[in-house]
Design an enzyme around this catalytic site. Structure first.
Site: not given
Length: 432
Positions: A67, A83, A89, A107, A115, A122, A156-157, A267, A344, A347, A351
Site C-alpha cells: 500500500m 486511499l 479498500l 483527516r 507522521y 513513513s 498503491r497509494y 489490519h 514498520d 500502523e 498506532e
C-alpha cells in the site's frame, strides 16, 4: 524520498540486540535452501537490466507490491486522497467520489501530525526497497537460470506508484515489444481483495493502458506476468515472527514470562467485505496458528484487529479495546505482534507504539515485538518464496482464480482472469 538514517534510527524502537541481529550472519533454518547467504548491506543503486543482459530465462523483474506510505508530511494529502478513492479498500458505495475527497481533506492535518511524530514520514519505502534489493541478490545466487533479478517497488497509494513502476519497467527494456518476465510479489502475506486484490487491479489497469489488451503470455512482446499472491504460512515468515516474539518475551522476568499474553494485531476489514467471502481473516488466523505451533504454544494469545476507519462495522475485536479490557482485568503483561505487516509504518510506529501502548499507562509491561524490516531470516524467506515460484512454472496460486462468493466487482473478475492466464481480462473497461 528515501530516508538516510542508519539502520538503528529507521525504527525508533531498535534495541542493541536487534541491531546485532540485523548485521550478523543468520542461523540457517531447515526451510532455507542450499546455504545461500544473506548479504546485509543497505540497498545500493542497481544498474538497469535490459533484455540484452539475459541468462537462459532472465532477466526477471521482481515487483514488490504494497500500500505504501507518504515519505514526507507534504505527501500525506495525496496519499489519503488515493486511499479513500479506492473502493476495494474502503468501500463507500455510490458516494465514494464525494465522500472520499471530503474525508481525506478533513483527516490530512491530523495524519500529518502523526507522521511528524514518527520522524516526518513513513519508512515503508526504505524498507521495501531494501528488502527487494537484498532478496534479488540472493536470487541471483540461488536461481542463476532466471538471473539477473531486478528489484522494483509498486505502491498503491504513495510513490512509487504502479504507473511509475510500469513505466520504469518499459524504460529498462521489459515489454514494449521485447517481452520479458515480471513477478508481481505481494508484500501482504495474507490475501485480501482490499489489499493484494486492489494492487493487482491497479497493475492490470496500467498493463492495458501501456501495453494493450492482449492476454497475459500472448507472445506479442508485452511483459509476461506471474503472481505470488499469498504466503501466510511460509516457514520463513513464521520463523521470523516467532524469533521477534521470543526476543521480546526474554525482556520479562522469568517467573512472569509464561503468562504474558500475545496479541497478534492485523489490519481490520469492513464486515461487508468479510461477509462477501474475503479469505483474509482465515489466512491471518493461519499465520497466527503456525507461529503458535512454532512457539510450542508457550503463551496464551488472541488475534485482534486494528486501524478501523469510519462508522461502519469492522472485523473485531479491536486491538485498542482488547488492551484496555485486559488492563481492567489485571492482565498488564502484553506483547503486541504485527502479524500482517512486513515492515514498520504508521500502523506500528504510531498506532501501536504511540496510541495503544503509549496511552495505556503501562509502557513498562505492554510491549511490541519488532517488525520484520531488515530481518535476515525474513529476507531469506522472501528469496525462498520467489525461488519456488520461479521453479514451479505457475502463473499464480489456485486460490487466486477463485472469486469471493458474493463478489460483484467486474474489475476484480477481469483482473483475475488476466493474471490467471484464462483470458484477456477485457470484460471491464479501463478507467482513468
Amino acid at each position: 524520498m528515501a530516508f538516510r538514517a542508519p539502520i538503528s534510527q529507521l525504527t525508533k524502537r531498535a534495541s542493541q540486540s536487534t541491531i546485532s541481529k540485523l548485521t550478523s550472519k543468520p542461523t540457517t533454518s531447515s526451510w532455507q535452501r542450499g546455504g545461500a547467504e544473506q548479504l546485509r548491506s543497505f540497498a545500493t543503486p542497481v544498474p538497469p537490466v535490459t533484455q540484452d543482459a539475459t541468462s537462459s530465462k532472465g532477466p526477471t523483474a521482481m515487483v514488490f507490491m504494497n500500500m505504501g506510505g507518504p515519505s514526507t508530511t507534504d505527501e500525506v494529502g495525496d496519499f489519503l486522497s488515493r486511499l479513500f478513492a479506492d473502493a476495494d479498500l474502503i468501500p463507500l458505495g455510490r458516494f465514494q467520489n464525494y465522500l472520499g475527497p471530503l474525508i481525506s481533506k478533513r483527516r490530512t492535518p491530523k495524519i500529518q501530525k502523526q507522521y511528524a511524530a514518527i520522524g516526518g514520514g513513513s519508512p515503508i519505502r526504505k524498507w521495501s526497497e531494501y528488502q527487494a534489493a537484498e532478496m534479488c541478490k540472493i536470487l541471483d545466487k540461488i536461481s542463476p537460470e532466471t538471473a539477473p533479478h531486478k528489484p522494483y517497488v509498486a505502491f498503491r497509494y504513495a510513490n512509487p506508484l504502479t504507473e511509475e513502476m510500469y513505466n520504469k519497467l518499459l524504460e529498462d527494456g521489459f515489454g514494449g515489444g521485447k517481452g520479458g518476465r515480471a513477478v508481481a510479489f505481494t508484500q501482504y502475506p495474507q490475501y485480501s481483495c482490499s489489499t493484494t486484490g486492489s494492487s493487482l487491479n491497479e497493475l492490470w489497469k496500467w498493463r492495458q493502458k501501456l501495453e494493450g489488451k492482449s492476454p497475459n503470455f500472448a507472445n506479442d512482446g508485452s511483459i509476461n506476468w506471474s503472481v505470488i499472491d499469498r504466503w501466510p504460512v511460509h516457514p520463513g515468515l513464521v520463523d521470523a515472527i516467532a524469533l521477534n516474539i521470543e526476543e521480546q518475551l526474554a525482556s520479562y522476568p522469568e517467573d512472569q514470562r509464561d503468562s504474558v499474553v500475545l496479541l497478534f494485531s492485523a489490519h481490520s476489514l469492513p464486515m461487508d467485505v468479510v461477509n462477501r467471502g474475503d479469505p483474509y481473516p482465515a489466512e491471518v488466523a493461519a499465520t497466527v496458528n503456525a507461529v503458535m505451533q512454532r512457539l510450542n504454544h508457550s503463551n496464551p494469545y488472541r488475534l485482534v484487529w486494528q486501524s478501523q476507519v469510519g462508522p461502519k462495522a469492522w472485523l473485531g475485536a479491536q486491538t485498542s479495546d482488547t488492551v484496555d479490557n485486559y488492563i481492567k482485568k489485571g492482565q498488564k503483561n502484553l506483547i503486541l505482534i504485527p502479524v500482517a505487516f512486513t515492515s514498520d509504518h504508521i500502523e506500528t510506529l504510531y498506532e501501536l507504539d504511540e496510541e495503544v501502548i503509549g496511552e495505556s499507562g503501562h509502557k513498562d509491561t505492554i510491549k511490541r515485538s519488532e517488525s520484520l524490516n531488515g530481518s535476515p531470516v525474513f529476507i531469506q524467506a522472501l528469496a525462498d518464496i520467489a525461488k519456488k515460484h520461479l521453479d514451479s512454472g505457475e502463473i499464480c496460486s489456485k486460490q487466486m482464480g477463485l472469486r469471493c462468493p458474493a463478489c460483484t466487482n467486474a474489475k476484480c473478475g477481469a483482473s483475475k482472469e488476466f493474471f490467471a492466464g484464462t483470458g484477456t481480462g477485457t470484460e471491464q473497461t479501463v478507467e482513468a
